[in-house]
Design a protein around this motif. Structure first.
Motif, PDB file in Angstrom:
ATOM      1  N   GLU A   1       0.823  -1.212   0.000  1.00  0.00           N
ATOM      2  CA  GLU A   1       0.000   0.000   0.000  1.00  0.00           C
ATOM      3  C   GLU A   1       0.860   1.267   0.000  1.00  0.00           C
ATOM      4  OE1 GLU A   1      -2.556  -0.498   3.374  1.00  0.00           O
ATOM      5  OE2 GLU A   1      -3.668  -2.130   2.427  1.00  0.00           O
ATOM      6  N   SER A   2       2.134   1.116  -0.294  1.00  0.00           N
ATOM      7  CA  SER A   2       3.087   2.234  -0.339  1.00  0.00           C
ATOM      8  C   SER A   2       3.168   2.981   0.995  1.00  0.00           C
ATOM      9  CB  SER A   2       2.732   3.204  -1.466  1.00  0.00           C
ATOM     10  OG  SER A   2       2.790   2.550  -2.702  1.00  0.00           O
ATOM     11  N   ASN A   3       3.015   2.241   2.080  1.00  0.00           N
ATOM     12  CA  ASN A   3       3.131   2.810   3.418  1.00  0.00           C
ATOM     13  C   ASN A   3       3.904   1.821   4.304  1.00  0.00           C
ATOM     14  OD1 ASN A   3       2.779   4.493   5.608  1.00  0.00           O
ATOM     15  ND2 ASN A   3       0.737   3.752   6.085  1.00  0.00           N
ATOM     16  N   PRO A   4       5.176   1.561   3.950  1.00  0.00           N
ATOM     17  CA  PRO A   4       5.927   0.541   4.702  1.00  0.00           C
ATOM     18  C   PRO A   4       6.181   0.968   6.144  1.00  0.00           C
ATOM     19  CG  PRO A   4       7.390   1.738   3.245  1.00  0.00           C
ATOM     20  CD  PRO A   4       5.985   2.217   2.942  1.00  0.00           C
ATOM     21  N   LEU A   5       6.314  -0.028   6.999  1.00  0.00           N
ATOM     22  CA  LEU A   5       6.652   0.236   8.396  1.00  0.00           C
ATOM     23  C   LEU A   5       8.104   0.686   8.471  1.00  0.00           C
ATOM     24  CD1 LEU A   5       5.058  -2.877  10.154  1.00  0.00           C
ATOM     25  CD2 LEU A   5       4.069  -0.613   9.885  1.00  0.00           C
ATOM     26  N   ASP A   6       8.349   1.711   9.261  1.00  0.00           N
ATOM     27  CA  ASP A   6       9.724   2.146   9.469  1.00  0.00           C
ATOM     28  C   ASP A   6      10.248   1.502  10.755  1.00  0.00           C
ATOM     29  OD1 ASP A   6       8.579   3.630  11.543  1.00  0.00           O
ATOM     30  OD2 ASP A   6       8.842   5.552  10.538  1.00  0.00           O
ATOM     31  N   ALA A   7      11.490   1.797  11.085  1.00  0.00           N
ATOM     32  CA  ALA A   7      12.120   1.187  12.273  1.00  0.00           C
ATOM     33  C   ALA A   7      11.345   1.520  13.547  1.00  0.00           C
ATOM     34  CB  ALA A   7      13.563   1.648  12.396  1.00  0.00           C
ATOM     35  N   ARG A   8      10.808   2.736  13.624  1.00  0.00           N
ATOM     36  CA  ARG A   8      10.039   3.145  14.813  1.00  0.00           C
ATOM     37  C   ARG A   8       8.758   2.316  14.936  1.00  0.00           C
ATOM     38  NH1 ARG A   8       7.299   9.043  15.716  1.00  0.00           N
ATOM     39  NH2 ARG A   8       6.399   8.597  17.731  1.00  0.00           N
ATOM     40  N   ASP A   9       8.075   2.091  13.811  1.00  0.00           N
ATOM     41  CA  ASP A   9       6.848   1.274  13.824  1.00  0.00           C
ATOM     42  C   ASP A   9       7.151  -0.151  14.260  1.00  0.00           C
ATOM     43  OD1 ASP A   9       5.301   3.405  12.816  1.00  0.00           O
ATOM     44  OD2 ASP A   9       5.695   2.818  10.740  1.00  0.00           O
ATOM     45  N   ILE A  10       8.198  -0.713  13.695  1.00  0.00           N
ATOM     46  CA  ILE A  10       8.569  -2.094  14.025  1.00  0.00           C
ATOM     47  C   ILE A  10       8.919  -2.204  15.502  1.00  0.00           C
ATOM     48  CG2 ILE A  10      10.292  -3.900  13.610  1.00  0.00           C
ATOM     49  CD1 ILE A  10      10.326  -2.856  10.652  1.00  0.00           C
ATOM     50  N   ALA A  11       9.664  -1.242  16.025  1.00  0.00           N
ATOM     51  CA  ALA A  11      10.025  -1.253  17.451  1.00  0.00           C
ATOM     52  C   ALA A  11       8.775  -1.162  18.326  1.00  0.00           C
ATOM     53  CB  ALA A  11      10.979  -0.103  17.759  1.00  0.00           C
ATOM     54  N   MET A  12       7.803  -0.358  17.886  1.00  0.00           N
ATOM     55  CA  MET A  12       6.565  -0.210  18.649  1.00  0.00           C
ATOM     56  C   MET A  12       5.817  -1.543  18.722  1.00  0.00           C
ATOM     57  SD  MET A  12       3.283   2.243  17.858  1.00  0.00           S
ATOM     58  CE  MET A  12       2.984   1.428  16.296  1.00  0.00           C
ATOM     59  N   PHE A  13       5.695  -2.231  17.594  1.00  0.00           N
ATOM     60  CA  PHE A  13       4.982  -3.504  17.595  1.00  0.00           C
ATOM     61  C   PHE A  13       5.737  -4.570  18.378  1.00  0.00           C
ATOM     62  CE2 PHE A  13       2.824  -1.541  13.914  1.00  0.00           C
ATOM     63  CZ  PHE A  13       1.525  -1.679  14.364  1.00  0.00           C
ATOM     64  N   GLU A  14       7.043  -4.541  18.326  1.00  0.00           N
ATOM     65  CA  GLU A  14       7.827  -5.473  19.151  1.00  0.00           C
ATOM     66  C   GLU A  14       7.595  -5.201  20.628  1.00  0.00           C
ATOM     67  OE1 GLU A  14      11.791  -4.905  17.701  1.00  0.00           O
ATOM     68  OE2 GLU A  14      11.518  -6.326  16.048  1.00  0.00           O
ATOM     69  N   MET A  15       7.503  -3.912  20.998  1.00  0.00           N
ATOM     70  CA  MET A  15       7.236  -3.547  22.386  1.00  0.00           C
ATOM     71  C   MET A  15       5.855  -4.064  22.814  1.00  0.00           C
ATOM     72  SD  MET A  15       6.673   0.175  24.154  1.00  0.00           S
ATOM     73  CE  MET A  15       5.129   0.343  23.296  1.00  0.00           C
ATOM     74  N   PHE A  16       4.862  -3.920  21.932  1.00  0.00           N
ATOM     75  CA  PHE A  16       3.519  -4.405  22.252  1.00  0.00           C
ATOM     76  C   PHE A  16       3.564  -5.889  22.616  1.00  0.00           C
ATOM     77  CE2 PHE A  16       1.277  -1.144  19.253  1.00  0.00           C
ATOM     78  CZ  PHE A  16       1.471  -0.143  20.192  1.00  0.00           C
ATOM     79  N   GLY A  17       4.271  -6.664  21.814  1.00  0.00           N
ATOM     80  CA  GLY A  17       4.364  -8.090  22.076  1.00  0.00           C
ATOM     81  C   GLY A  17       5.134  -8.397  23.340  1.00  0.00           C
ATOM     82  N   ARG A  18       6.253  -7.724  23.515  1.00  0.00           N
ATOM     83  CA  ARG A  18       7.114  -7.958  24.681  1.00  0.00           C
ATOM     84  C   ARG A  18       6.417  -7.580  25.980  1.00  0.00           C
ATOM     85  NH1 ARG A  18      10.859  -5.066  22.810  1.00  0.00           N
ATOM     86  NH2 ARG A  18      10.363  -3.156  23.927  1.00  0.00           N
ATOM     87  N   GLU A  19       5.682  -6.467  25.960  1.00  0.00           N
ATOM     88  CA  GLU A  19       5.010  -5.965  27.159  1.00  0.00           C
ATOM     89  C   GLU A  19       3.607  -6.552  27.349  1.00  0.00           C
ATOM     90  OE1 GLU A  19       6.554  -3.948  29.355  1.00  0.00           O
ATOM     91  OE2 GLU A  19       8.354  -3.929  28.106  1.00  0.00           O
ATOM     92  N   GLY A  20       3.125  -7.289  26.358  1.00  0.00           N
ATOM     93  CA  GLY A  20       1.811  -7.925  26.470  1.00  0.00           C
ATOM     94  C   GLY A  20       0.647  -6.943  26.412  1.00  0.00           C
ATOM     95  N   PHE A  21       0.769  -5.894  25.585  1.00  0.00           N
ATOM     96  CA  PHE A  21      -0.310  -4.914  25.447  1.00  0.00           C
ATOM     97  C   PHE A  21      -1.572  -5.576  24.896  1.00  0.00           C
ATOM     98  CE2 PHE A  21       1.473  -0.366  25.224  1.00  0.00           C
ATOM     99  CZ  PHE A  21       2.488  -0.653  26.104  1.00  0.00           C
TER     100      PHE A  21
END
Length: 89
Positions: A46-66
């Protein structure tokens, strides 16, 4: 008389249950990883790739159990903080 095999059999049953739980956890982790990769790929299409900040945010969600609600609240807060302040006229 106490059966000498009973403790060993009980240990095997507990180990089997432990292995089953481990397998379930690994399956869940793999499913989450596949979903994330699919979502990441769709964003790219969709021409809206995830950047490093987005990827880090989603990793945090998983790690922290949001929870989904916590994720949404976090994203909305970040969007508000990142929004430009309107200029005074």
């Amino acid at each position: 008389m106490i059966d000498p095999k009973a403790p060993a059999e009980a240990g095997i049953k507990l180990a089997s249950l432990g292995n089953l739980r481990y397998n379930e956890m690994m399956k869940e982790a793999l499913e989450k990883e596949v979903k994330f990769r699919e979502a990441k790929h769709l964003q790219t299409l969709e021409s809206n790739p995830l950047d490093a900040r987005d990827i880090a945010m989603f990793e945090m969600f998983g790690r922290e159990g949001f929870s989904p609600e916590q994720r949404r609240a976090y994203i909305l807060k970040q969007a508000q903080e990142d929004a430009p302040i309107p200029a005074a006229h």
